[in-house]
Design an enzyme around this catalytic site. Sequence first.
Site, PDB file in Angstrom:
ATOM      1  N   SER A  24      10.008 -19.758  -4.542  1.00 11.84           N
ATOM      2  CA  SER A  24       8.907 -18.808  -4.366  1.00 11.84           C
ATOM      3  C   SER A  24       7.855 -19.330  -3.398  1.00 11.84           C
ATOM      4  CB  SER A  24       8.260 -18.498  -5.722  1.00 11.84           C
ATOM      5  OG  SER A  24       7.863 -19.700  -6.366  1.00 11.84           O
ATOM      6  N   ASN A 111       4.524 -22.785 -16.759  1.00 10.72           N
ATOM      7  CA  ASN A 111       4.314 -21.441 -17.316  1.00 10.72           C
ATOM      8  C   ASN A 111       2.833 -21.112 -17.501  1.00 10.72           C
ATOM      9  OD1 ASN A 111       7.047 -21.339 -17.289  1.00 10.72           O
ATOM     10  ND2 ASN A 111       7.322 -21.509 -19.516  1.00 10.72           N
ATOM     11  N   THR A 156     -11.527  25.605  -1.996  1.00  8.19           N
ATOM     12  CA  THR A 156     -10.531  25.429  -3.052  1.00  8.19           C
ATOM     13  C   THR A 156      -9.244  25.980  -2.441  1.00  8.19           C
ATOM     14  OG1 THR A 156     -10.943  27.596  -4.043  1.00  8.19           O
ATOM     15  CG2 THR A 156     -12.205  25.740  -4.940  1.00  8.19           C
ATOM     16  N   HIS A 157      -8.122  25.416  -2.774  1.00 10.72           N
ATOM     17  CA  HIS A 157      -6.835  25.823  -2.168  1.00 10.72           C
ATOM     18  C   HIS A 157      -6.864  25.712  -0.637  1.00 10.72           C
ATOM     19  CE1 HIS A 157      -5.993  27.814  -6.111  1.00 10.72           C
ATOM     20  NE2 HIS A 157      -7.299  28.059  -6.034  1.00 10.72           N
ATOM     21  N   SER A 278      -1.783   8.888  23.176  1.00 11.68           N
ATOM     22  CA  SER A 278      -0.346   9.120  23.227  1.00 11.68           C
ATOM     23  C   SER A 278       0.182   8.589  24.545  1.00 11.68           C
ATOM     24  CB  SER A 278      -0.066  10.618  23.123  1.00 11.68           C
ATOM     25  OG  SER A 278       1.207  10.902  23.667  1.00 11.68           O
ATOM     26  N   LYS A 284      -4.281  13.501  24.196  1.00 14.31           N
ATOM     27  CA  LYS A 284      -4.259  13.214  22.771  1.00 14.31           C
ATOM     28  C   LYS A 284      -5.236  12.137  22.328  1.00 14.31           C
ATOM     29  CE  LYS A 284      -1.021  14.316  20.081  1.00 14.31           C
ATOM     30  NZ  LYS A 284      -1.134  15.132  18.879  1.00 14.31           N
ATOM     31  N   ASN A 286      -5.436  10.558  18.550  1.00 16.55           N
ATOM     32  CA  ASN A 286      -4.835  10.678  17.222  1.00 16.55           C
ATOM     33  C   ASN A 286      -5.573   9.853  16.174  1.00 16.55           C
ATOM     34  OD1 ASN A 286      -2.788  12.374  18.170  1.00 16.55           O
ATOM     35  ND2 ASN A 286      -1.540  10.609  18.801  1.00 16.55           N
ATOM     36  N   GLU A 291      -4.467   8.132   9.132  1.00 17.54           N
ATOM     37  CA  GLU A 291      -3.096   8.377   8.644  1.00 17.54           C
ATOM     38  C   GLU A 291      -2.538   7.152   7.912  1.00 17.54           C
ATOM     39  OE1 GLU A 291      -0.890  11.113  11.754  1.00 17.54           O
ATOM     40  OE2 GLU A 291      -2.229   9.714  12.747  1.00 17.54           O
ATOM     41  N   TYR A 318       8.198 -16.526 -21.268  1.00 19.97           N
ATOM     42  CA  TYR A 318       8.435 -16.535 -19.826  1.00 19.97           C
ATOM     43  C   TYR A 318       9.910 -16.342 -19.509  1.00 19.97           C
ATOM     44  CZ  TYR A 318       8.600 -18.039 -14.958  1.00 19.97           C
ATOM     45  OH  TYR A 318       8.806 -18.082 -13.604  1.00 19.97           O
ATOM     46  N   GLN A 323       8.578 -14.357 -11.826  1.00 23.96           N
ATOM     47  CA  GLN A 323       8.248 -14.875 -10.499  1.00 23.96           C
ATOM     48  C   GLN A 323       8.144 -13.732  -9.480  1.00 23.96           C
ATOM     49  OE1 GLN A 323       9.664 -18.804  -9.039  1.00 23.96           O
ATOM     50  NE2 GLN A 323      10.996 -17.603  -7.745  1.00 23.96           N
ATOM     51  N   LYS A 326       4.431 -11.695  -8.053  1.00 25.27           N
ATOM     52  CA  LYS A 326       3.380 -12.043  -7.110  1.00 25.27           C
ATOM     53  C   LYS A 326       3.415 -11.295  -5.778  1.00 25.27           C
ATOM     54  CE  LYS A 326       4.363 -16.314  -8.389  1.00 25.27           C
ATOM     55  NZ  LYS A 326       4.632 -16.050  -9.823  1.00 25.27           N
TER      56      LYS A 326
HETATM   57  N1  ARG Z   1       7.433 -20.320  -9.653  1.00 26.03           N
HETATM   58  C1  ARG Z   1       7.357 -19.892 -10.999  1.00 26.03           C
HETATM   59  C2  ARG Z   1       6.772 -18.477 -11.101  1.00 26.03           C
HETATM   60  O1  ARG Z   1       6.285 -18.024 -10.147  1.00 26.03           O
HETATM   61  C3  ARG Z   1       6.501 -20.807 -11.798  1.00 26.03           C
HETATM   62  C4  ARG Z   1       6.836 -20.871 -13.245  1.00 26.03           C
HETATM   63  C5  ARG Z   1       8.154 -21.493 -13.437  1.00 26.03           C
HETATM   64  N2  ARG Z   1       8.438 -21.725 -14.805  1.00 26.03           N
HETATM   65  C6  ARG Z   1       9.694 -21.930 -15.229  1.00 26.03           C
HETATM   66  N3  ARG Z   1       9.852 -22.115 -16.495  1.00 26.03           N
HETATM   67  N4  ARG Z   1      10.700 -21.890 -14.430  1.00 26.03           N
HETATM   68  O2  ARG Z   1       6.821 -17.812 -12.108  1.00 26.03           O
END
Ligand code: ARG
Length: 459
Positions: A24, A111, A156-157, A278, A284, A286, A291, A318, A323, A326
């Site tokens: 990760s 964890n 409205t509408h 454009s 143009k 834009n 958007e 966990y 993972q 994120k």
């Molecule tokens: N890179 C892991 C995550 O983002 C960290 C936690 C890992 N924990 C484990 N028991 N493998 O969740």
Amino acid sequence: SANKMWGGRFAAGPDAIMEAINASIGFDQRLARQDIEGSRAHAAMLAAQGIITDSDAQAIREGLLTVLSEIDGGTFAFSTALEDIHMNVEARLKELIGEPAGRLHTARSRNDQVATDFRLWVRDQCDAAQTAIAALQRALIGQADQGADWVMPGFTHLQTAQPVTWGHHMMAYVEMLGRDASRFADARARMNECPLGAAALAGTSFPIDRAATAKALGFDRPAANSLDAVSDRDFALEYLAAASICAMHLSRLAEELVIWSSAQFRFVRMSDRFSTGSSIMPQKKNPDAAELVRAKIGRILGATVGLFTVMKGLPLTYSKDMQEDKEQVFDAADALMLALAASEGMMKDLSANPDVLRAAASSGFSTATDLADWLVREAGLPFRDAHHVTGRLVAMAEAEGKDLPDLTLAQMRTAHDAITEGVFDVLGVDNSVRSRTSYGGTAPDNVRSQIARWKQRLT
Ligand code: ARG
């Protein structure tokens, strides 16, 4: 070769594909600052509790600052083999300070570590969103201030409904954004409990002081259940939910800008700074920024659905699935901050065309309700009858290609003989908006007091 962190149990290292799916570090390096902050607090606590020596804690805390400066300076060599930010930081710390680095992970697991880092990161995003929302609100209030009494059609509408003021329309968005800011504040308050010290899932036998690390990291208190602490991602979901609603509001504002800036409406002129041209059509201009703001809800809501889908059905505590929490949050946060900044820029630069707004407000029989209200007030008609009489007058005007104020008194009286010259007073758009003095209505005086209230709130 076997892994440095858990090699004791392993004879062989991971397959290249295993390493690729498991790592990760490509994205969680964005947690570096939070990771180091959390580790520094943890080391200080371990020493204060007599679990490691003061000199080891000192070496760890200083070494971590060196690691942070390497990361900030762009000289840190991130390694995929080391999986994630936590192990990258710890391995470098080991290179820098040697043996004491191995004591940092006492009474801790990745964890609770990642749960803490991510909470700190999301908490910062709640603050950043609130600041950016306030800046956009100020830009909208600037528009409202300038055009508190500019008359425009209310829809409205997307059909002309009744005249309203530009200021009132701008302040509607200020209200929406106010709710958004309060959602981020609520989420922040609820997420502000510290998972650190939950360890892998069960807590620890070391005499740690969770209140101390919670306090050092600006949390209100430690999370009360170690299983919940490591498996909870509600904080990220609540952030994404608040971000989705906010992005939906920004999308509606952006859509209005797209419509209003068209040649068919000409209600507003967008600045060159937030428009594009454009490559083929020389005329143009834009509204690309609008958007793109309109579209950002797609990725933000997508991230929300994505994280819900990752979390649903996971048994406590966990699982590596988590993972995948994120990247989506990082992407959504980037999109939200960009959308807020672009919206602010567009609203600061925007010039409305009061004459066009006024002309549009005067067409489409926008004061028909005022006429019906007049019949109730001055001629004593029940509102339903007044509505019917007015409808006949609208049909008459439409057949003649006129607006309501262009009908003659004689024509008006064919619909109802109680109508007098006085009716013409209420058919103008200025009188119409000025008469909407009920609380929250569009009367310019109301709008001005709402502007004053919000200016006060935002200081
Ligand atoms: N890179 C892991 C995550 O983002 C960290 C936690 C890992 N924990 C484990 N028991 N493998 O969740």
